[in-house]
Design a protein around this motif. Structure first.
Motif, PDB file in Angstrom:
ATOM      1  N   GLY B 475      13.841  -8.424  14.156  1.00 28.96           N
ATOM      2  CA  GLY B 475      13.421  -9.653  13.506  1.00 28.96           C
ATOM      3  C   GLY B 475      13.668  -9.628  12.002  1.00 28.96           C
ATOM      4  O   GLY B 475      13.270 -10.535  11.275  1.00 28.96           O
ATOM      5  N   THR B 476      14.288  -8.533  11.524  1.00 28.55           N
ATOM      6  CA  THR B 476      14.524  -8.394  10.097  1.00 28.55           C
ATOM      7  C   THR B 476      16.003  -8.599   9.810  1.00 28.55           C
ATOM      8  O   THR B 476      16.847  -8.094  10.545  1.00 28.55           O
ATOM      9  N   SER B 477      16.297  -9.323   8.758  1.00 35.18           N
ATOM     10  CA  SER B 477      17.710  -9.555   8.446  1.00 35.18           C
ATOM     11  C   SER B 477      18.316  -8.273   7.891  1.00 35.18           C
ATOM     12  O   SER B 477      17.604  -7.405   7.372  1.00 35.18           O
ATOM     13  N   LEU B 478      19.638  -8.169   7.988  1.00 29.80           N
ATOM     14  CA  LEU B 478      20.325  -6.969   7.526  1.00 29.80           C
ATOM     15  C   LEU B 478      20.091  -6.758   6.029  1.00 29.80           C
ATOM     16  O   LEU B 478      19.869  -5.643   5.577  1.00 29.80           O
ATOM     17  N   ASP B 479      20.105  -7.869   5.260  1.00 30.47           N
ATOM     18  CA  ASP B 479      19.884  -7.757   3.817  1.00 30.47           C
ATOM     19  C   ASP B 479      18.509  -7.163   3.504  1.00 30.47           C
ATOM     20  O   ASP B 479      18.365  -6.268   2.679  1.00 30.47           O
ATOM     21  N   ASP B 480      17.505  -7.706   4.182  1.00 33.34           N
ATOM     22  CA  ASP B 480      16.147  -7.188   3.987  1.00 33.34           C
ATOM     23  C   ASP B 480      16.074  -5.722   4.376  1.00 33.34           C
ATOM     24  O   ASP B 480      15.408  -4.922   3.717  1.00 33.34           O
ATOM     25  N   VAL B 482      18.385  -3.522   4.257  1.00 37.54           N
ATOM     26  CA  VAL B 482      19.004  -2.681   3.235  1.00 37.54           C
ATOM     27  C   VAL B 482      18.035  -2.489   2.063  1.00 37.54           C
ATOM     28  O   VAL B 482      17.916  -1.393   1.520  1.00 37.54           O
ATOM     29  N   VAL B 483      17.309  -3.549   1.719  1.00 40.07           N
ATOM     30  CA  VAL B 483      16.307  -3.418   0.648  1.00 40.07           C
ATOM     31  C   VAL B 483      15.268  -2.378   1.038  1.00 40.07           C
ATOM     32  O   VAL B 483      14.879  -1.508   0.239  1.00 40.07           O
ATOM     33  N   TYR B 484      14.851  -2.446   2.294  1.00 45.76           N
ATOM     34  CA  TYR B 484      13.878  -1.480   2.801  1.00 45.76           C
ATOM     35  C   TYR B 484      14.425  -0.049   2.661  1.00 45.76           C
ATOM     36  O   TYR B 484      13.759   0.851   2.166  1.00 45.76           O
ATOM     37  N   MET B 527      25.490  -3.831  -1.338  1.00 44.36           N
ATOM     38  CA  MET B 527      26.189  -3.036  -0.332  1.00 44.36           C
ATOM     39  C   MET B 527      26.414  -3.846   0.931  1.00 44.36           C
ATOM     40  O   MET B 527      25.610  -4.698   1.291  1.00 44.36           O
ATOM     41  N   ALA B 528      27.545  -3.581   1.574  1.00 44.11           N
ATOM     42  CA  ALA B 528      27.862  -4.305   2.808  1.00 44.11           C
ATOM     43  C   ALA B 528      27.891  -3.330   3.977  1.00 44.11           C
ATOM     44  O   ALA B 528      28.498  -2.267   3.885  1.00 44.11           O
ATOM     45  N   LYS B 532      22.653  -2.488  11.340  1.00 50.29           N
ATOM     46  CA  LYS B 532      21.524  -1.695  10.813  1.00 50.29           C
ATOM     47  C   LYS B 532      21.703  -0.208  11.068  1.00 50.29           C
ATOM     48  O   LYS B 532      21.343   0.616  10.229  1.00 50.29           O
ATOM     49  N   ASP B 533      22.239   0.119  12.248  1.00 48.31           N
ATOM     50  CA  ASP B 533      22.423   1.543  12.534  1.00 48.31           C
ATOM     51  C   ASP B 533      23.364   2.166  11.514  1.00 48.31           C
ATOM     52  O   ASP B 533      23.123   3.285  11.050  1.00 48.31           O
TER      53      ASP B 533
END
Lengths: 443, 587
Positions: B475-480, B482-484, B527-528, B532-533
């Motif tokens: 449920g989390t976007s890839l951008d978020d 990455v911030v995490y 970063m791109a 997520k993995d």
């Protein structure tokens, strides 16, 4: 001879007040009434009014009971003959053996000069991986076992008493159920460990004041053994009962309570006992392991809370296992660099990954999709719990470390563990083995 | 010998009630006689003809009718050369000497002189006959280890004085008279190398107090970069048990960039003091190349030692700290733990049956704590030099709950708050200073903007992490996500520090600046990733490499040159840059 006093002014709780002169603070007295004779100790002097706490309780004491002051503070006998014996909190035999009255020593003596202590340097091997690998017990350490009623803390202590590599075991029981007392005695006897043990037992049916004496008397005896170059392990169960006895006496004496009814000096009182743990400069050592049951499983309760600040770490015993989170041996850093070079790495990595496993379990319980990483963690966590956390596992430290590497290699890629590269090169098993091969190898 | 003798009329724990006939002073020292032993005690309350005294020893054996001798003096410490490297108890008894005299145990009633009376010191005069001096002014000096120990006009001297006579250069004992001064009334005072000062009064023989702004480098990254401490400032470290307060204090005592470190082990474990006193003589101070012990002094009143002496011990420590400050030195006082000291106040207050405040602490707790921390500070001496006392106190809040009276009273008066969290220590994230809850009012040596950026990432990362617990990873976007991961990365490679690793344990300010700048650059890089993995895997590897980087010595930073390690440092730095290059998204 000592003067005998007959007039008791006040009886409240276990404390009696008598008018007497030339009495010293903390002096011992004998109180004789129809119910028999009991020891009592002076706990306050106010002009001619002397307050005493009566070891056997004040029940049945008449206002004309005889009070005879003995002219010395609380003492206990000390000799090799104590080994294999069981006593009450006031030092009288609980088994059928003869009383021992030779070589009397004062209990609750002064504390050790910090300049005479040395940095602990030897680990106490117990054969329990959750202790040896993850929270190593160190000689002269004081550690509580935080637990709740119903957990197998007494069997754990008994196992440690049996397996620990020490010379003398002193077991102090406070508020023990009679069954538990018999369990300890029989268990140690069956396995031949009673001969190196002394037991001071206060059962739940005995008077409260005796409970207060158990840690002091146990530690005084331990101290004497340690001065004779022995490595002593003192096991105390359960310190919460001791604290409750303190509370009872404090309230009777109309002291202002500080937190949940406990006296303001609870910390100092507990510390005075725990600080008896010591590694002497030129003699033996005392290691203290004490069960503290947490009322309502609440670690912020004054007893476990104050204890935690005094001791050098703690074990949490929950669901029959020593919890890896929260459990901590603060002294382990002093010894686990001398065991094997990968000890610390295995210890830290495995715990960090286990924390990840716990998070994954939560996610799983909430029905989230499991990622690849999650599945690896799940596999790892299950093996960790089964092969290392179980309290019945009894293997030496080195074997436990090897087992750790094998579990890691079976579950992860080296980079995923965050282990420094030089350890990976040296210790990472070259071929990850299957479960069957692992079992074959450990046999 | 004083003739003022009182008589015990009551004993309750360590509190005596004593009847007296001649005048007594509040806080005056008395000695209760127990056979041949004399037990030191202090007057803490007077009611009519009865004084209440707290005894600094176990009171077992005292009787009603036993005599108590009042001395007329307040509780004081001896100040002079020979204090450093010593290990004192709360009443300034030298513990090693006591061990020689009494053996393994601390026998009560045994008091020794704090300063060695026989030892000779090489005195060099600096004042001349006819000079005008006042309290705290330098008359001469003796070398004490690595310092020039100033012999000063006693702090209790009032007004201006004229120097009548100064001893010639030579060897003197601490009790020898080294100068004579005449005060405004014409009395001639003899000045010895040693002076006494009552511990509960601050030493005020300086020009003015300054605002502390210069950072005190502790070499703990999270402290220096995010929550700095200033020289002459005050800070507190509250934390539940097992969160690593004491380890943090030990690291600070070892690496802090100050002249003198005073460790007040107040009501804590003896074992911890032992670690310090056995290890420090072996360790070298990177600043001087001498043993670390030469700049250290330990006041040790551990938890099983008498409670009343515990109350005195923090004052003993701070008085000695002020004394060295007067010599133009920077002193760091580490008090572990101020809660035990507050509890000692509570125990005494309880025995006096005072009306209790919150959690049975006395109502004056706040003002006592404030007065203690206010003894820290940066001062300009009369000769233009600058000295400071920095106070760092740990607090052990009951149940780890910061809402309790001691923590709250302390937070009101300190300049920095390093709150330790159980959550972080359970996750083995040491030092367990909470990066979002702690604060500092002192300036840091790295750029504010960079710190803000790092904090922003940490906060956002934490928010995403919290959210992820509810909505899950999918449920989390890839951008978020990455911030995490960035937040976790900063935490792992910068906030966390391995106290037991030779290089990682202490990070110099130069290295902190260097590394932090690069780190913030990484955080700012967009970063791109494909999924997520992939992102997780990248950050796992980046964390691993950066941790290895932390363990390699930085060129020009170590004591000895370590070419191999330094090459590693450069290689790892290049590798990190390459890794970032590969995922950077310049679109």
């Amino acid at each position: 001879m000592h003067k005998i006093y007959h007039r008791i002014d006040k009886i409240a709780g276990n404390v009696i007040t008598v008018e007497a002169t030339n009495v010293s603070y903390r002096e011992l007295a004998q109180v004789t009434s129809r119910q028999g004779t009991s020891l009592a100790q002076v706990i306050r002097l106010d002009g001619d009014h002397v307050s005493l706490q009566v070891f056997a309780g004040s029940r049945g004491i008449a206002t004309d009971a005889q009070v005879r002051f003995l002219g010395h503070p609380m003492q206990t006998a000390f000799s090799e003959a104590l080994l294999g014996r069981v006593f009450t909190g006031s030092g009288t035999p609980r088994d059928k053996g003869p009383p021992i009255a030779e070589n009397m020593i004062n209990i609750g003596g002064p504390s050790v000069n910090p300049a005479k202590r040395i940095i602990p340097r030897r680990m106490v091997r117990t054969g329990i991986p959750m202790i040896d690998v993850f929270n190593t017990l160190v000689e002269s350490q004081k550690l509580p076992v935080f637990s709740v009623a119903g957990e197998p803390y007494n069997p754990l202590l008994a196992r440690i008493a049996l397996q620990a590599e020490v010379d003398v075991i002193v077991l102090g029981g406070m508020g023990l159920k009679h069954d538990d007392y018999l369990f300890f005695r029989d268990y140690l006897e069956e396995h031949g460990a009673l001969a190196r043990a002394v037991m001071f037992v206060h059962t739940a049916a005995d008077p409260t004041v005796e409970c207060l004496m158990v840690p002091d008397i146990s530690l005084a005896v331990a101290e004497q053994f340690a001065l004779q170059n022995k490595r002593v392990l003192v096991l105390l169960t359960d310190m919460t009962n001791f604290a409750d006895s303190l509370k009872e006496i404090a309230i009777t004496m109309e002291q202002i309570p500080s937190n949940r009814g406990y006296p303001g000096d609870l910390y100092s009182q507990l510390a005075a006992r725990y600080e008896k743990a010591v590694d002497f400069d030129t003699a033996g050592s005392i290691t203290v392991l004490a069960v503290t049951t947490m009322p309502g499983d609440d670690v912020t309760h004054p007893v476990p809370d104050n204890t935690g600040y005094i001791t050098e770490g703690q074990f949490y015993l929950r669901n029959g296992r020593i919890e890896p989170f929260g459990s901590l041996s603060r002294l382990k850093q002093l010894v686990n660099n001398k065991t094997r070079e990968d000890h610390r790495t295995i210890m830290n990595t495995m715990i960090q990954l286990y924390a990840g496993y716990k998070e994954t379990l939560e996610k799983q319980a909430m029905g989230f999709r499991m990622s690849n990483w999650d599945r690896k963690l799940l596999k790892y966590g299950e093996r960790f719990e089964k092969e290392l956390m179980d309290l019945t596992v009894n293997i030496p430290l080195e074997e436990a470390l090897d087992l750790g590497w094998r579990i890691l290699a079976d579950c992860f890629e080296p980079a995923e563990t965050g282990i420094p590269s030089k350890f990976i090169e040296k210790f990472w098993p070259k071929t990850a083995k299957t479960q069957e091969a692992v079992e074959a190898a450990t046999k | 010998m004083s003739e003022n003798i009182g008589k015990i009329v009551g004993v309750n724990g360590n509190l005596l009630t004593v009847e007296f006939n001649q005048p007594v002073t509040q806080n005056e020292v008395g000695f209760a006689a127990l056979g041949d032993l004399k037990l030191k005690s202090e007057v803490i309350r007077i009611r009519g003809r009865r004084a209440e005294l707290q005894v600094f020893e176990d009171t077992t054996g005292l009787k009603v009718g036993d005599p108590v001798e009042f001395t007329g003096d307040l509780l004081a410490v001896e100040l002079g050369p020979g204090l450093l490297t010593q290990i004192y108890d709360g009443l300034q008894n030298p513990l090693p000497a006591l061990a020689e005299k009494c053996g393994f145990f601390l026998q009560r009633g045994a008091y020794l002189q704090s300063l060695d009376r026989q030892r000779k010191w090489a005195f060099t005069p600096s004042a001349k006959k006819g000079d005008t001096v006042q309290a705290g002014d330098k008359l001469g000096s003796v070398p004490e280890g690595i310092f020039e120990h100033r012999i000063m006009v006693p702090f209790g001297v009032r007004g201006k004085c004229t120097v009548e006579d100064v001893a010639a250069q030579g060897e003197y004992r601490v009790e020898d008279v080294v100068a004579k001064i005449r005060n405004e009334r014409g009395d001639v005072l003899e000045v010895r190398m040693m002076q006494r000062w009552p511990v509960k009064f601050p030493i005020r023989a300086y020009g003015e107090r300054l605002r502390p702004v210069e950072p005190l480098i502790t070499k703990v990254r999270i402290v220096d970069t995010f929550f700095p401490v200033a020289r002459g400032g005050t800070y507190c470290i509250p934390g539940p048990f097992g969160a690593g307060k004491t380890v943090l204090q030990q690291i600070t005592s070892r690496y802090a960039d100050v002249d003198v470190v005073i460790i007040a082990a107040c009501g804590e474990r003896a074992g911890e003091v032992v670690e310090t006193l056995r290890e420090f003589p072996e360790l070298t101070d990177p600043r001087t190349g001498k043993s670390l012990m030469e700049r250290t002094l330990i006041i040790c009143n551990t938890s099983s030692m008498p409670v009343a002496a515990r109350e005195a011990s923090v004052y003993t420590a701070v008085t000695i700290a002020e004394y060295y400050r007067q010599m133009g030195l920077h002193v760091l006082l580490l008090a572990d733990s101020t809660s035990r000291w507050a509890q000692a106040l509570r125990e005494v207050s309880g025995r006096l049956e005072e009306i209790p405040g919150e959690e049975a602490f006395p109502a004056y707790l706040e003002s006592v704590i404030a007065a203690f921390y206010e003894r820290g500070g940066l001062v300009k001496l009369r000769d233009g030099g600058v000295g400071s006392v920095t106070i760092g106190g740990t607090v052990s809040p009951a149940g780890g709950n910061f809402e309790e009276p001691v923590t709250q009273s302390t937070l009101k008066v300190v300049g920095a708050f390093h709150g330790l969290s159980r959550e972080r220590s359970d996750a083995r994230r040491y030092p367990a200073i909470h990066p979002l809850e702690s604060w500092s009012k002192y300036p840091s040596f790295v750029s504010d903007e960079d710190v803000r950026e790092a904090r922003h990432v940490l906060r956002q990362g934490n928010e995403v992490g919290q959210m992820m617990k509810v909505v899950g990873e999918e449920g989390t976007s890839l951008d978020d996500f990455v911030v995490y991961l960035k937040g976790e990365y900063v935490d792992a490679v910068y906030l966390q520090q391995d106290a037991y690793h030779a290089v990682d344990a202490a990070t110099s300010s130069a290295r902190q600046q260097y590394v932090f700048e690069r780190l913030v650059k990484i955080l700012r890089t967009k970063m791109a990733f494909d999924d997520k993995d992939g992102a997780r895997k990248f950050f796992q590897q980046l964390t691993q490499t950066t941790k290895d980087w932390n363990r390699a010595p930085m060129p020009g930073d170590g004591k000895q040159a370590d070419p191999e390690g330094e090459k590693q440092f450069k290689d790892l730095e290049a590798r990190i840059e390459k890794m970032i290059e590969e995922v950077a998204d310049y679109a």
